[in-house]
Design an enzyme around this catalytic site. Structure first.
Site, mmCIF file in Angstrom:
data_model
loop_
_atom_site.group_PDB
_atom_site.id
_atom_site.type_symbol
_atom_site.label_atom_id
_atom_site.label_comp_id
_atom_site.label_asym_id
_atom_site.label_seq_id
_atom_site.Cartn_x
_atom_site.Cartn_y
_atom_site.Cartn_z
ATOM 1 N N GLU A 1 -22.264 29.892 22.539
ATOM 2 C CA GLU A 1 -22.923 31.209 22.581
ATOM 3 C C GLU A 1 -23.352 31.673 21.197
ATOM 4 O O GLU A 1 -24.434 32.244 21.039
ATOM 5 C CB GLU A 1 -21.996 32.244 23.234
ATOM 6 N N HIS B 1 -14.874 36.492 34.748
ATOM 7 C CA HIS B 1 -16.213 36.426 35.341
ATOM 8 C C HIS B 1 -16.588 37.756 35.995
ATOM 9 O O HIS B 1 -17.370 37.794 36.930
ATOM 10 C CB HIS B 1 -16.305 35.304 36.381
#
Lengths: 415, 334
Positions: free
Chosen positions: B70, B137
């Site tokens: 990321e 998540h």
């Protein structure tokens, strides 16, 4: 050292190393006069790295300095007054007092990206610069520097790995100056040669004597041209020594005396002067002329910097956001036909196969379709006939598989 | 949905997810400087299929499948933006955005202020709970970034806004974080006009008119608040529901106008309570509308815990229409 540059190029390298050192010496004086607002870092003894590598870049190329790369900034065209004013937090400085040291950039003219204090972040950023340049057809190379300590960060790995899979035209100079603040390189990285880190990314690396400006220049030049040719990123380890402490406040008493003595005897400027004298490229008169030129320039630059005001307090509130076209007109500079990256020419047929994959018994044979395809250009079919518009990353990646470079072979530097 | 501005009668019904996909397609079609980068966005079309077909349309150079890095992809997007590109970076789940926290908050966000370097880029991805995604998540990490000057933070609730705001984000000269509540992806549909349009960043919208109290919310909780609003109406309490749409910059004007009208304010968010946007709104009301308040600012939020996995636990953790209804009734009594 082999003669291969023009006389002017030899003297340029000398001039910029002397200028680098003189700028920093002047800042030490300013620091002692309490005219420097924050910390002051030194690249004493490492000038050959900044100057030699940045000198290998073309004007259109991009660089991002670290704290000890003032020499690179000077080579790229930054004025000494800007370096002084940055350190003195002046309103006329490139950041108008909002940041200090070498934390400034110039997107439009000099193509310099500003660093931040968190180490390693520039590696993915400059990877992006390199990728964008390739996408726009500019044929540029991006360069940045990192230290032995900075090579321990996660983003060093993420960035270099991403650059490698993308074959980005990116050159990373790893200045192994043996110390990260008080931490010796042995406690930082369990490797004899930090260039070996390149093996993990399947990219080429070089090991260079960081105190030899000609070795730095010629290696960087080779790396820059390799990168420009699409051969992917390159890591250059420059072996050197940090002669001062981490910053002015740090007497660096943790450095063994013998180590310091060894490196002080290998001063990059003194070594280069010896070469230039031996090759009849510089004599006492020429040397004096360069000294006088630098002294005159820096006195002027320092006066300008000292006369610049501090920013007005309310200036602190401005500039958090770009307010639109009046603030910045953002336009990509295309140097290739836009039609190559717009449909229909950009379109590819979605066939995902990897040659050799699943060729065994019961696998469906060679070229069996799989879910997650490799980006092999053989499978990249433009919707329209004609040249593939999507050759840059994919084709390069396929043309030359990862070249393993043994540590011994990576010692390509000319000494 | 009442108050949704601009729904053209000629438009077609599309899902929240389809609206996002349309925005990306249209922006990439319009401007070759727009590229998409992320994990599995190309060949696979994105974990939620948000970018399905984009690779086939725009090709390898503009749709980049990245390593699981990321920081690298956000750093690279920033570098690309310096050469005039407008990258869209997908976080496969927005939870993973914090892996690039330093890159976003220190490098990307500060560039314009410090050295006059705009970074026109968008970081977008699926966020939020209610789908039993578990603690990694389901996150709502927006407030880490609302606390970061230099960023813009968008969190839409309708397909119309999702498309219009994402297009506005791509065209904005600043780094924009765009949160897509995954509960809405396939559950919410809306009409979209046929042509190009944008929705202005930084403008809230009144989704339901009311006079007894104001419920301020955003993203999926806007719908939950509207559901509670209907139930309240049956008891004679008319709640005005404000959808913030953008969290940074916050639309103080719309907030103040509504609260000055109703004199009571309830903030509902799926983010956890401490440090959520409700606290900021409370401070704004105290500073600028203290005399207009006839009751305490109240809030219905998630618990101050990680998002738990088991359906029983997650349902207990999240706000719902019943909790909003109760709080609103209590507030209405003042």
């Amino acid at each position: 050292m082999k003669k291969e540059l023009t006389r002017q190029q030899y003297l340029d390298l000398y001039y910029y190393m002397r200028l680098n050192r003189a700028v920093e010496e002047m800042m030490v004086k300013l620091f002692r006069q309490n005219k420097i607002v924050g910390g002051l870092y030194s690249s004493l003894g490492q000038e050959a790295i900044s100057v030699g590598t940045a000198y290998a870049l073309e004007k259109k190329d991009w660089l991002a300095p670290m704290i000890r790369n003032i020499g690179a900034l000077l080579v790229k065209g930054v004025r000494p007054r800007d370096v002084f004013m940055q350190h003195m937090a002046k309103y006329d400085s490139p950041t108008k007092g909002k940041d200090g040291t070498s934390h400034f950039g110039d997107l439009d003219n000099l193509h310099i990206v500003s660093p931040i204090s968190m180490l390693g972040d520039l590696i993915p950023v400059m990877t992006g610069v390199a990728m964008a340049g390739r996408y726009l057809g500019q044929r540029i190379v991006a360069m940045t520097w990192i230290g032995d300590g900075g090579s321990s960060t996660g983003v060093f790995h993420e960035g270099l790995n991403f650059a490698a899979v993308q074959k980005a035209p990116f050159v990373l100079i790893l200045e192994n100056n043996l110390w990260a603040y008080s931490t010796p390189v042995r406690k930082q990285v369990p490797l004899e040669n930090l260039a070996d880190r390149a093996k993990a990314y399947g990219i080429e690396s070089y090991i260079v004597d960081g105190n030899n400006v000609l070795a730095m220049y010629s290696t960087a030049k080779e790396a820059v041209e390799q990168a420009r040719a699409g051969e992917g990123p390159i890591l250059i380890e420059a072996k050197t020594f940090r002669r001062m402490g981490h910053a002015q406040h740090d007497p660096a008493e943790y450095v063994p005396k013998e180590m310091r003595a060894y490196w002080e005897a290998r001063d990059p400027i003194a070594l280069y002067e010896k070469f230039l004298t031996g090759e009849n490229l510089l004599d006492a008169k020429g040397r004096k002329e360069i000294e006088e030129k630098i002294n005159t320039l820096l006195a002027k630059e320092r006066d300008f910097a000292e006369n610049s005001p501090l920013p007005p307090p309310e200036f602190a509130e401005t500039g958090v956001y770009c307010t639109g076209d009046d603030c910045h007109k953002i336009r990509a500079k295309w140097e290739r036909p836009i039609a190559e990256v717009t449909p229909p020419r950009s379109s590819v047929e979605a066939v995902w196969t990897v040659p050799g994959f699943g060729s065994g018994k019961g696998s469906g044979g060679a070229h069996a379709p799989i879910h997650f395809g490799d980006t092999q250009p053989a499978e990249t079919k433009p919707a329209e006939a004609g040249k593939s518009a999507v050759q840059a990353p994919a084709k390069a990646a396929a043309k030359k598989t990862v070249k393993a470079v043994p540590a011994s072979a990576s010692r390509k530097a000319r000494r | 949905m009442p108050g949704t501005n601009g729904s053209a009668p000629s438009g077609t019904q599309v899902t929240f997810l389809e609206a996002i996909k349309q925005a990306m397609f249209e922006e990439m079609e319009r401007d070759p400087a727009v590229i998409l980068m992320g994990e599995d966005v190309g060949v696979y079309g994105g974990a939620f299929k948000t970018s399905e077909g984009i690779l086939e349309r725009f090709g390898w150079e503009r749709v980049i499948d990245t390593p699981i890095s990321e920081s690298a992809m956000i750093g690279a997007a920033c570098g690309m933006s310096y050469l005039g590109l407008r990258p869209i970076v997908e976080m496969q789940f927005i939870d993973f955005i914090v892996c690039a926290f330093n890159q976003i908050t220190n490098f990307v966000a500060k560039g314009h202020y410090l050295w006059n370097a705009p970074a026109p880029m968008v970081v977008r991805g699926p966020s939020g709970g209610g789908v039993h995604g578990g603690p990694f998540h389901s996150a709502n990490p927006e407030m880490y970034f609302v606390h970061t000057p230099g960023l813009k933070v968008i969190y839409p609730s309708t397909p119309y806004d999702a498309k219009g705001l994402l297009k506005a984000a791509v065209r904005d000269n600043n780094p924009v974080l765009f949160f897509e509540h995954k509960f809405l992806y396939r559950r919410i549909k809306g009409e979209l006009p046929a042509g190009d349009y944008t929705v202005p960043i930084g403008k809230a919208v009144v989704r339901r008119q009311g006079k007894h109290l104001t419920i301020i919310s955003y993203a999926a909780m806007t719908h939950t608040s509207l559901e509670a609003g209907e139930a309240l109406a049956k008891e004679g309490i008319e709640a005005e529901v404000v959808d913030l749409r953008t969290l940074l910059p916050l639309d103080e004007e719309t907030i103040l106008n509504s609260v000055k009208k109703t004199n009571k304010c309830l903030v509902v968010h799926e983010d956890t309570k401490t440090g959520g946007i409700a606290g900021e709104i409370a401070a704004i009301l105290c500073e600028k509308a203290f005399g207009d308040l006839d009751g305490p600012l109240m809030r219905v939020t998630s618990l101050d815990t990680p998002v738990p996995y088991a359906p029983t636990l997650e349902e207990y953790f999240l706000p719902n229409a019943k909790k909003i209804f109760s709080a609103a009734k209590e507030l209405a009594r003042y």
